[in-house]
Design an enzyme around this catalytic site. Structure first.
Site, mmCIF file in Angstrom:
data_model
loop_
_atom_site.group_PDB
_atom_site.id
_atom_site.type_symbol
_atom_site.label_atom_id
_atom_site.label_comp_id
_atom_site.label_asym_id
_atom_site.label_seq_id
_atom_site.Cartn_x
_atom_site.Cartn_y
_atom_site.Cartn_z
ATOM 1 N N HIS A 111 0.787 -1.205 0.032
ATOM 2 C CA HIS A 111 -0.159 0.391 0.391
ATOM 3 C C HIS A 111 0.939 1.146 -0.064
ATOM 4 C CE1 HIS A 111 0.684 1.098 4.302
ATOM 5 N NE2 HIS A 111 0.638 -0.815 4.208
ATOM 6 N N ASP A 405 3.730 -4.517 3.798
ATOM 7 C CA ASP A 405 4.927 -5.237 4.018
ATOM 8 C C ASP A 405 5.834 -6.157 3.906
ATOM 9 O OD1 ASP A 405 4.259 -3.688 6.868
ATOM 10 O OD2 ASP A 405 5.959 -2.607 7.418
#
Length: 511
Positions: A111, A405
């Protein structure tokens, strides 16, 4: 006179050699038409598709695995993590030897830029605006139309619970973890970048079918919104009636194959390694103590608040670091951030040496990689013997996974591309499937073979992966054979955990 003639001969011969090299590079498409994308100017196409005017490319770099000849600057690494949208982006996606056919593309993104996930106690909440406005920087020429288009999202198809998730960030002061305008712009640019890269290959034609597109995301608003921004920049025509957003319950994108006891054990071992390294770092412990004293907090409470997350977000938005809200305390400093980032980089190096995280990553990302491999096999079969891929209603030729992540990092590690630092905001991993030209000879033509390219943030890292690092490139076969990747996913990757299958690795028994 004789010497002069010899000199002229050398000049002529040298020029001819350079000309041949240049033509050869252009033949193999190694000199790209437009490998970088500048922010301006843009020629806006219909429905989110954009043709971009790009600057000439720089020389190709190889970054995995890079030996550390000198200690990286922790603050430079921190700014790189921000991935500021006004930077020139390198894009080697879509480049291949001449006459190779692009069959499909699968992308995993992290994102975009977000507000902090944690707030530091006894400090003011960072004043980050999470509304969208084309008049506020950073902006994008597609931002206004993107905002209007998202208001029509009720026409889309949403797996539960995605239909109730906001399609745009909308708070004047960001909620925890909310996507920012910077994050939206990052992925409008990412999508636009790949639209430019693949437009000439007609990967998705203007009349693309819903079956050709796959979108999946976790249930967080920041991943759904990032995926929508990416698609709006990428699709030649963003049609809500053709878009289905599928929900992934796990950040590992493991579908029904999430249960793996051994994976959890490897993660626990890795977490113990992290803890030992952290508490053994005297400079880091002193820094935490100084920060806690500045804010009037117990050291343990400050550490539990994960201050690096808030500090990095404030650095990315050029916001002054937190100060104590009461008493005579001071403010946190850039030097303290540098110490924490230095320790994170040290941890990344130690993590790679220890190998515990890699074992976890192999088991964590097998389900996603197995789905990726299976999709490639279906596309190859769908292309048929000697036929072009049936792109009108065939298999998915473009798949997008909008993730975190903690998804991208183990994916890189599983592929043998582990980095000492976390993936930046709006990072992208791209799997390209190519088919070589038909070879002629004997009694007729032989259908081309399938090949794979892997790119990370625009860099071609295929030959740094575990499955293709030892592959010998040559003129007849300059790409990595798909069979290497399939063998890696189905068997070879489990060598890291002394097993030959996912079931054996997870449960200690053979299938």
């Amino acid at each position: 006179m004789l010497a002069r003639n010899r000199f002229l001969l050398l000049v002529v011969v040298g020029g001819a050699v350079l000309a041949i090299i240049s033509l050869s590079l252009q033949f193999w498409n190694l000199i790209p038409v437009a490998p970088t994308l500048e922010e301006l100017p843009f020629q806006v196409g219909g429905g989110g598709g954009v043709a971009a005017a790009a600057a000439p490319g720089k020389s190709r770099k190889r970054v995995f695995p890079a030996p550390r000849t000198q200690e990286p600057d922790p603050l430079s690494e921190a700014y790189s993590y921000c991935n500021t949208p006004n930077r020139t982006q390198q894009a080697w996606e879509g480049h291949s030897p001449a006459d190779y056919k692009l069959l499909s593309v699968q992308v995993m993104i992290r994102h975009g830029d977000r507000a902090p996930l944690y707030y530091i106690p006894k400090t003011k909440r960072p004043a980050i605006d999470c509304t969208l406005s084309a008049s506020r920087k950073p902006s994008h020429l597609l931002l206004d139309s993107f905002i209007r288009h998202m208001a029509q999202g009720g026409r889309g198809h949403w797996e539960s619970p995605l239909g109730s998730v906001h399609r745009l960030p909308n708070h004047s002061v960001c909620e925890m973890g909310e996507l920012t305008q910077t994050g939206v712009v990052q992925h409008l640019r990412n999508g636009q970048l790949l639209q430019q890269a693949y437009g000439r290959h007609r990967l998705l034609p203007p009349d693309w079918s819903p079956r050709q597109l796959w979108l999946e995301t976790t249930g967080r608003s920041r991943t759904l919104q990032s995926g929508l921004a990416f698609l709006y920049g990428f699709l030649p025509d963003f049609d809500w009636g053709k878009v289905t957003a599928r929900h992934q319950r796990s950040t590992l994108f493991c579908d029904a194959a999430c249960d793996c006891p051994a994976r959890n054990r490897h993660l626990e071992e890795e977490q113990r390694r992290q803890y030992r390294l952290r508490v053994g770092d005297a400079e880091l412990e002193r820094t935490y103590a100084d920060m806690a004293e500045t804010l009037g907090l117990p050291t343990r409470q400050l550490r539990a608040a994960n201050p690096i997350d808030s500090l990095l977000c404030q650095l990315c938005h050029n916001i002054p670091f937190p100060c104590a809200t009461a008493g005579a305390g001071g403010c946190l400093t850039m030097a303290q951030l540098a110490v924490i980032r230095r320790q994170q980089l040290d941890d990344g190096v130690d993590r790679r040496k220890a190998g515990l995280y890699h074992k976890y990553a192999v088991l964590a990302m097998y389900p996603y990689l197995n789905r990726t491999a299976a999709r490639m096999e279906r596309v190859v079969r769908d292309s048929g013997a000697g036929r072009q891929p049936r792109r009108a209603g065939g298999e998915e030729v473009f798949a997008l996974s909008s993730a975190h992540d903690v998804t991208v990092a183990p994916l890189l590690s599983a592929l043998g591309l582990e980095e000492p630092h976390l993936p930046r905001f709006a990072a992208r991993v791209v799997f390209e499937l190519w088919k070589s030209p038909k070879r002629r000879g004997g009694g007729g033509g032989k259908d081309g073979e399938p090949f794979i390219r892997l790119l990370y943030n625009g860099e071609d890292v295929t030959f740094h992966t575990s499955f293709c690092r030892s592959h010998e490139r040559h003129a007849r076969q300059p790409l990595c054979p798909l069979k290497n990747f399939l063998s890696f996913v189905r068997r070879d990757m489990f060598g890291a955990v002394n097993a030959t299958s996912y079931q054996e690795a997870c449960y200690g028994r053979r299938g």
